[in-house]
Design a protein around this motif. Structure first.
Motif, PDB file in Angstrom:
ATOM      1  N   ILE A   1      13.299  -0.435   3.481  1.00  0.00           N
ATOM      2  CA  ILE A   1      12.052  -0.305   2.725  1.00  0.00           C
ATOM      3  C   ILE A   1      11.311   0.950   3.170  1.00  0.00           C
ATOM      4  N   ALA A   2      11.197   1.154   4.464  1.00  0.00           N
ATOM      5  CA  ALA A   2      10.508   2.341   4.984  1.00  0.00           C
ATOM      6  C   ALA A   2      11.185   3.618   4.483  1.00  0.00           C
ATOM      7  N   ASP A   3      12.515   3.655   4.531  1.00  0.00           N
ATOM      8  CA  ASP A   3      13.247   4.837   4.033  1.00  0.00           C
ATOM      9  C   ASP A   3      12.974   5.062   2.546  1.00  0.00           C
ATOM     10  N   ALA A   4      12.999   3.985   1.768  1.00  0.00           N
ATOM     11  CA  ALA A   4      12.756   4.094   0.325  1.00  0.00           C
ATOM     12  C   ALA A   4      11.343   4.585   0.026  1.00  0.00           C
ATOM     13  N   LEU A   5      10.406   4.249   0.917  1.00  0.00           N
ATOM     14  CA  LEU A   5       9.006   4.652   0.728  1.00  0.00           C
ATOM     15  C   LEU A   5       8.664   5.948   1.454  1.00  0.00           C
ATOM     16  N   SER A   6       9.650   6.508   2.173  1.00  0.00           N
ATOM     17  CA  SER A   6       9.459   7.746   2.940  1.00  0.00           C
ATOM     18  C   SER A   6       8.335   7.616   3.967  1.00  0.00           C
ATOM     19  N   VAL A   7       8.352   6.481   4.673  1.00  0.00           N
ATOM     20  CA  VAL A   7       7.381   6.261   5.748  1.00  0.00           C
ATOM     21  C   VAL A   7       8.137   5.825   6.992  1.00  0.00           C
TER      22      VAL A   7
ATOM     23  N   THR B   1      11.405 -10.059  -7.514  1.00  0.00           N
ATOM     24  CA  THR B   1      10.785 -11.266  -6.969  1.00  0.00           C
ATOM     25  C   THR B   1      10.798 -11.250  -5.447  1.00  0.00           C
ATOM     26  N   THR B   2      11.881 -10.779  -4.855  1.00  0.00           N
ATOM     27  CA  THR B   2      11.953 -10.685  -3.394  1.00  0.00           C
ATOM     28  C   THR B   2      10.903  -9.708  -2.879  1.00  0.00           C
ATOM     29  N   VAL B   3      10.770  -8.560  -3.536  1.00  0.00           N
ATOM     30  CA  VAL B   3       9.748  -7.583  -3.132  1.00  0.00           C
ATOM     31  C   VAL B   3       8.358  -8.206  -3.252  1.00  0.00           C
ATOM     32  N   THR B   4       8.121  -8.925  -4.335  1.00  0.00           N
ATOM     33  CA  THR B   4       6.824  -9.603  -4.516  1.00  0.00           C
ATOM     34  C   THR B   4       6.563 -10.563  -3.356  1.00  0.00           C
ATOM     35  N   ASN B   5       7.563 -11.367  -3.032  1.00  0.00           N
ATOM     36  CA  ASN B   5       7.397 -12.346  -1.952  1.00  0.00           C
ATOM     37  C   ASN B   5       7.181 -11.681  -0.601  1.00  0.00           C
ATOM     38  N   ILE B   6       7.866 -10.564  -0.346  1.00  0.00           N
ATOM     39  CA  ILE B   6       7.660  -9.821   0.900  1.00  0.00           C
ATOM     40  C   ILE B   6       6.230  -9.278   0.949  1.00  0.00           C
ATOM     41  N   GLU B   7       5.785  -8.684  -0.152  1.00  0.00           N
ATOM     42  CA  GLU B   7       4.439  -8.107  -0.187  1.00  0.00           C
ATOM     43  C   GLU B   7       3.351  -9.158  -0.037  1.00  0.00           C
ATOM     44  N   LYS B   8       3.607 -10.363  -0.473  1.00  0.00           N
ATOM     45  CA  LYS B   8       2.616 -11.436  -0.349  1.00  0.00           C
ATOM     46  C   LYS B   8       2.734 -12.171   0.983  1.00  0.00           C
ATOM     47  N   GLY B   9       3.709 -11.783   1.804  1.00  0.00           N
ATOM     48  CA  GLY B   9       3.890 -12.409   3.108  1.00  0.00           C
ATOM     49  C   GLY B   9       4.553 -13.762   3.043  1.00  0.00           C
ATOM     50  N   ARG B  10       5.127 -14.101   1.889  1.00  0.00           N
ATOM     51  CA  ARG B  10       5.783 -15.402   1.727  1.00  0.00           C
ATOM     52  C   ARG B  10       7.228 -15.377   2.209  1.00  0.00           C
TER      53      ARG B  10
ATOM     54  N   ASP C   1       0.825  -1.206   0.000  1.00  0.00           N
ATOM     55  CA  ASP C   1       0.000   0.000   0.000  1.00  0.00           C
ATOM     56  C   ASP C   1       0.863   1.262   0.000  1.00  0.00           C
ATOM     57  N   ALA C   2       1.931   1.266   0.798  1.00  0.00           N
ATOM     58  CA  ALA C   2       2.823   2.427   0.853  1.00  0.00           C
ATOM     59  C   ALA C   2       3.564   2.594  -0.467  1.00  0.00           C
ATOM     60  N   ARG C   3       3.951   1.485  -1.076  1.00  0.00           N
ATOM     61  CA  ARG C   3       4.642   1.549  -2.377  1.00  0.00           C
ATOM     62  C   ARG C   3       3.729   2.134  -3.446  1.00  0.00           C
ATOM     63  N   LYS C   4       2.487   1.661  -3.485  1.00  0.00           N
ATOM     64  CA  LYS C   4       1.538   2.175  -4.475  1.00  0.00           C
ATOM     65  C   LYS C   4       1.220   3.647  -4.216  1.00  0.00           C
ATOM     66  N   LYS C   5       1.081   4.008  -2.949  1.00  0.00           N
ATOM     67  CA  LYS C   5       0.812   5.408  -2.610  1.00  0.00           C
ATOM     68  C   LYS C   5       1.966   6.305  -3.064  1.00  0.00           C
ATOM     69  N   GLY C   6       3.187   5.770  -3.022  1.00  0.00           N
ATOM     70  CA  GLY C   6       4.357   6.511  -3.479  1.00  0.00           C
ATOM     71  C   GLY C   6       4.603   6.397  -4.972  1.00  0.00           C
TER      72      GLY C   6
ATOM     73  N   LEU D   1       5.424   3.855  -6.847  1.00  0.00           N
ATOM     74  CA  LEU D   1       6.605   3.069  -7.204  1.00  0.00           C
ATOM     75  C   LEU D   1       6.167   1.683  -7.672  1.00  0.00           C
ATOM     76  N   THR D   2       6.882   1.166  -8.646  1.00  0.00           N
ATOM     77  CA  THR D   2       6.672  -0.218  -9.046  1.00  0.00           C
ATOM     78  C   THR D   2       7.486  -1.106  -8.117  1.00  0.00           C
ATOM     79  N   GLN D   3       7.192  -2.386  -8.143  1.00  0.00           N
ATOM     80  CA  GLN D   3       8.002  -3.321  -7.369  1.00  0.00           C
ATOM     81  C   GLN D   3       9.450  -3.270  -7.843  1.00  0.00           C
ATOM     82  N   GLU D   4       9.647  -3.152  -9.126  1.00  0.00           N
ATOM     83  CA  GLU D   4      10.997  -3.077  -9.702  1.00  0.00           C
ATOM     84  C   GLU D   4      11.739  -1.845  -9.184  1.00  0.00           C
ATOM     85  N   ALA D   5      11.065  -0.698  -9.146  1.00  0.00           N
ATOM     86  CA  ALA D   5      11.704   0.540  -8.673  1.00  0.00           C
ATOM     87  C   ALA D   5      12.065   0.429  -7.193  1.00  0.00           C
ATOM     88  N   LEU D   6      11.167  -0.133  -6.388  1.00  0.00           N
ATOM     89  CA  LEU D   6      11.469  -0.314  -4.965  1.00  0.00           C
ATOM     90  C   LEU D   6      12.637  -1.277  -4.795  1.00  0.00           C
ATOM     91  N   ALA D   7      12.616  -2.364  -5.531  1.00  0.00           N
ATOM     92  CA  ALA D   7      13.689  -3.354  -5.443  1.00  0.00           C
ATOM     93  C   ALA D   7      15.038  -2.723  -5.770  1.00  0.00           C
TER      94      ALA D   7
END
Length: 103
Positions: free
Chosen positions: A58-64, A38-47, A17-22, A24-30
Motif C-alpha cells: 500500500i505504501a509503495d502504491a501511494l508513494s509514501v 471492499t478490502t481497501v474500504t475495510n482497511i481504511e475503516k479499521g475493520r 488520507d495518503a490515497r486521497k492526497k495521491g 486515487l480512488t479506492q478502486e484504483a488503489l485496490a
C-alpha cells in the motif's frame, strides 16, 4: 498495543488520507495492490487488520514511506512511571532521573 481497534482505525485513516492526497480512488488503489475495493474500504475503516507485506505494498502504491502509515508510539511520561505501584520501580526511576540531572 493496548487498543488494537484504535490502532487499526488510525492506520486506516492514514492510508485513506495518503490515497486521497495521491488522487486515487479506492478502486484504483485496490487494483494496484491486487485487492478488492471492499478490502481497501475495510482497511481504511479499521475493520480489517493487514499484514506487514500488505502495508508495504500500500505504501509503495501511494508513494509514501510505510512508517508514515503507522501511528506514533507514545512513551510513558516520567510522571506516569513515578506513579507505578512498585516502590522498587519508583526508586530506580528516581535514581535514573537524578543521574540524568547531574549531567
Amino acid at each position: 498495543m493496548a487498543d488494537n481497534q484504535a490502532f487499526y482505525q488510525e492506520v486506516g485513516r492514514r492510508i485513506r488520507d495518503a490515497r486521497k492526497k495521491g488522487h486515487l480512488t479506492q478502486e484504483a488503489l485496490a487494483t494496484k495492490i491486487s485487492l478488492t475495493r471492499t478490502t481497501v474500504t475495510n482497511i481504511e475503516k479499521g475493520r480489517q487488520q493487514l499484514l506487514v507485506h500488505t502495508l508495504i505494498e500500500i505504501a509503495d502504491a501511494l508513494s509514501v514511506a510505510p512508517e508514515s502509515l503507522l501511528p506514533e508510539r507514545q512513551s510513558p511520561s516520567i510522571d506516569k512511571l513515578l506513579t507505578a505501584e512498585s516502590p522498587y520501580t519508583q526508586e530506580w526511576i528516581r535514581r535514573i532521573v537524578d543521574m540524568a540531572d547531574r549531567d
